[in-house]
Design an enzyme around this catalytic site. Structure first.
Site, PDB file in Angstrom:
ATOM      1  N   SER A  66      89.595  79.281  49.604  1.00 51.79           N
ATOM      2  CA  SER A  66      90.727  79.707  48.775  1.00 51.79           C
ATOM      3  C   SER A  66      90.603  81.172  48.381  1.00 51.79           C
ATOM      4  O   SER A  66      91.603  81.859  48.181  1.00 51.79           O
ATOM      5  CB  SER A  66      90.821  78.833  47.521  1.00 51.79           C
ATOM      6  OG  SER A  66      89.707  79.054  46.660  1.00 51.79           O
ATOM      7  N   THR A  68      89.543  83.610  50.203  1.00 51.81           N
ATOM      8  CA  THR A  68      89.689  84.533  51.330  1.00 51.81           C
ATOM      9  C   THR A  68      90.898  84.210  52.205  1.00 51.81           C
ATOM     10  O   THR A  68      90.999  84.696  53.326  1.00 51.81           O
ATOM     11  CB  THR A  68      88.414  84.516  52.193  1.00 51.81           C
ATOM     12  OG1 THR A  68      88.153  83.171  52.620  1.00 51.81           O
ATOM     13  CG2 THR A  68      87.219  85.031  51.404  1.00 51.81           C
ATOM     14  N   SER A  69      91.815  83.402  51.688  1.00 49.32           N
ATOM     15  CA  SER A  69      93.038  83.054  52.412  1.00 49.32           C
ATOM     16  C   SER A  69      94.236  83.588  51.643  1.00 49.32           C
ATOM     17  O   SER A  69      95.113  82.840  51.206  1.00 49.32           O
ATOM     18  CB  SER A  69      93.122  81.531  52.598  1.00 49.32           C
ATOM     19  OG  SER A  69      94.181  81.182  53.468  1.00 49.32           O
ATOM     20  N   LYS A  70      94.259  84.918  51.483  1.00 50.12           N
ATOM     21  CA  LYS A  70      95.193  85.536  50.550  1.00 50.12           C
ATOM     22  C   LYS A  70      95.926  86.725  51.176  1.00 50.12           C
ATOM     23  O   LYS A  70      95.360  87.438  52.013  1.00 50.12           O
ATOM     24  CB  LYS A  70      94.437  86.018  49.303  1.00 50.12           C
ATOM     25  CG  LYS A  70      93.756  84.892  48.504  1.00 50.12           C
ATOM     26  CD  LYS A  70      92.887  85.451  47.405  1.00 50.12           C
ATOM     27  CE  LYS A  70      92.179  84.355  46.618  1.00 50.12           C
ATOM     28  NZ  LYS A  70      93.028  83.708  45.634  1.00 50.12           N
ATOM     29  N   CYS A 104      96.977  86.109  41.633  1.00 50.77           N
ATOM     30  CA  CYS A 104      95.535  86.148  41.867  1.00 50.77           C
ATOM     31  C   CYS A 104      94.957  87.234  40.972  1.00 50.77           C
ATOM     32  O   CYS A 104      95.195  88.422  41.190  1.00 50.77           O
ATOM     33  CB  CYS A 104      95.193  86.442  43.326  1.00 50.77           C
ATOM     34  SG  CYS A 104      93.404  86.639  43.600  1.00 50.77           S
ATOM     35  N   LYS A 278      95.685  74.981  37.828  1.00 53.84           N
ATOM     36  CA  LYS A 278      94.254  74.854  38.074  1.00 53.84           C
ATOM     37  C   LYS A 278      93.679  73.757  37.177  1.00 53.84           C
ATOM     38  O   LYS A 278      94.243  73.449  36.123  1.00 53.84           O
ATOM     39  CB  LYS A 278      93.520  76.169  37.776  1.00 53.84           C
ATOM     40  CG  LYS A 278      94.012  77.366  38.566  1.00 53.84           C
ATOM     41  CD  LYS A 278      93.861  77.182  40.066  1.00 53.84           C
ATOM     42  CE  LYS A 278      94.188  78.459  40.815  1.00 53.84           C
ATOM     43  NZ  LYS A 278      94.226  78.257  42.278  1.00 53.84           N
ATOM     44  N   MET A 318      88.223  82.267  39.311  1.00 53.45           N
ATOM     45  CA  MET A 318      89.473  82.953  39.589  1.00 53.45           C
ATOM     46  C   MET A 318      89.795  83.871  38.407  1.00 53.45           C
ATOM     47  O   MET A 318      89.597  83.498  37.254  1.00 53.45           O
ATOM     48  CB  MET A 318      90.607  81.949  39.780  1.00 53.45           C
ATOM     49  CG  MET A 318      90.322  80.896  40.843  1.00 53.45           C
ATOM     50  SD  MET A 318      89.294  79.520  40.252  1.00 53.45           S
ATOM     51  CE  MET A 318      90.522  78.568  39.358  1.00 53.45           C
TER      52      MET A 318
END
Length: 395
Positions: A66, A68-70, A104, A278, A318
């Protein structure tokens, strides 16, 4: 044999806080992707390498977590008193969608440096040496973020001695101010506490009735006590991410919490918003060893927090959840505040799987309603690669 040529798009691969993402100027995207919609989502998924049934994102820029998938899209702002508009897309790893429902906080630290280097900030506002103040409009949640970016010899300073647990190497400190961070989520009435309570009894079938603090600040977050779900608050990733039963439990808590917060109307809608809300669990301070091998003493922190992101325990914390932690800690009576010892709190240092982090918030109460003017924390950011990203041209 027919083939699709590749197109190339100007892009920058950046680390911000404990996350990495591909940054674009809006004007550099293909015309069809310059507006929200299927073409934009398809492009960003292809850039990152999703959906990937193997869960590795080998054929893209993503790192299969999660964190690094941004993706990030930045444009000059048309809003008064803002320099840039910042749009964040969390790309699902194994499913075909991009979640636009939240911010983010980690990548927020890279927005100011990127905007300055990309020529999106008025040069008259950038000192040759010192600190540049970048006024950012966070378009996903409609909030203002102020980034304080160090400058040296007319360029963004990226190296330095600021250490951030969860990041291997030191870098230059970027201070962030999240202004009026209470999220205005649809169905939540713009309230920081959408249920009207600091602590609720949340009924979760198959789990039980849990005490929960559900807050819209930074990002919608559901806080529960670690002990109530069988944990100590000292857990690292493997303890939870290798446990399918535990992951299913957290997703169930997330679904019923989202329903209670008014973020979804039906339970099955939770599958379309992996990024929010979250779920985090809190505990009183205790000794533990962080994922790096660093020893964290009970006296080093005010409380312990572990948080789930995109269905997995996050390796650190986060940034947006840190805002929620700081905000909830500042308000007497929340589960976060009680785990930190109760009473008035202007800042807390909490322990997470990679180490510790300090976050502050300015909270006040009037007529039974809590407001937070801003939350403050420091991160760092660095350009990892810049140039062009290539994707096959759509037929």
């Amino acid at each position: 044999m027919a083939h699709q040529p590749q197109i190339k798009i100007a892009a920058t691969y950046m680390r911000g806080g404990t996350s990495k993402g591909v940054f674009f100027r809006l004007q550099d995207l293909p015309e069809a992707a310059q507006v929200p919609g299927a073409a934009r989502d398809a492009l960003l998924m292809r850039v990152i390498g999703s959906p990937d049934p193997y869960g590795k994102q080998i054929d893209g820029m993503g790192g299969a977590t999660s964190s690094t998938s941004k993706t990030v899209i930045i444009a000059k702002s048309s809003r008064p008193d803002h320099d840039v508009d910042y749009l964040f897309g969390q790309v699902s790893i194994d499913k075909a969608f991009v979640d636009w429902s939240g911010n983010c906080g980690n990548l927020s630290a890279a927005v100011g440096p990127f905007a300055i280097s990309a020529g999106l900030v008025d040069p008259s506002r950038i000192p040759r040496d010192g600190v540049a103040t970048v006024r950012i409009w966070q378009a996903n949640i409609g909030k203002t973020i102020i980034g304080h970016v160090p400058m040296t010899n007319g360029a963004v300073q990226e190296t330095g001695d600021f250490e951030l647990d969860g990041v291997t190497f030191p870098a230059a400190e970027v201070q962030l101010e999240f202004m009026d961070p209470a999220a205005e989520e649809e169905g939540a009435g713009g309230s920081m506490f959408p249920t009207g309570n600091l602590v609720d009894d949340l009924e979760v079938p198959g789990v039980g009735t849990l005490k929960a603090t559900m807050i819209n600040a930074g990002i919608p977050t559901i806080f529960v006590d670690a002990e109530s779900i069988g944990y100590k608050g000292t857990e690292l990733q493997d303890a939870i991410n290798s446990d399918e039963k535990a992951l299913a439990m957290f997703e169930t808590i997330r679904a019923y919490g989202a329903l209670r917060m008014g973020l979804i109307r039906h339970l099955d809608e939770i599958a379309t918003r992996q990024h929010t809300p979250k779920v985090a669990f809190v505990a009183k301070p205790a000794d533990y060893v962080a994922s790096s091998g660093k020893r964290i003493g009970a006296g080093d922190v005010d409380l312990l927090v572990r948080a789930m992101s995109m269905g997995k325990l996050h390796h650190a914390m986060m940034g947006t959840a840190a805002v929620a932690i700081g905000t909830a800690a500042a308000i007497s009576g929340t589960l976060v505040n009680l785990a930190a010892g109760g009473g008035a709190k202007k800042s807390v240092r909490f322990g997470h799987p990679s180490g510790t982090l300090r976050v502050g918030a300015e909270a006040s109460e009037s007529g039974g309603e809590w407001t937070v003017t801003k939350a403050i924390m420091s991160r760092s950011a660095r350009v990892l690669m810049e140039g062009w990203v290539r994707v096959p041209q759509e037929r």
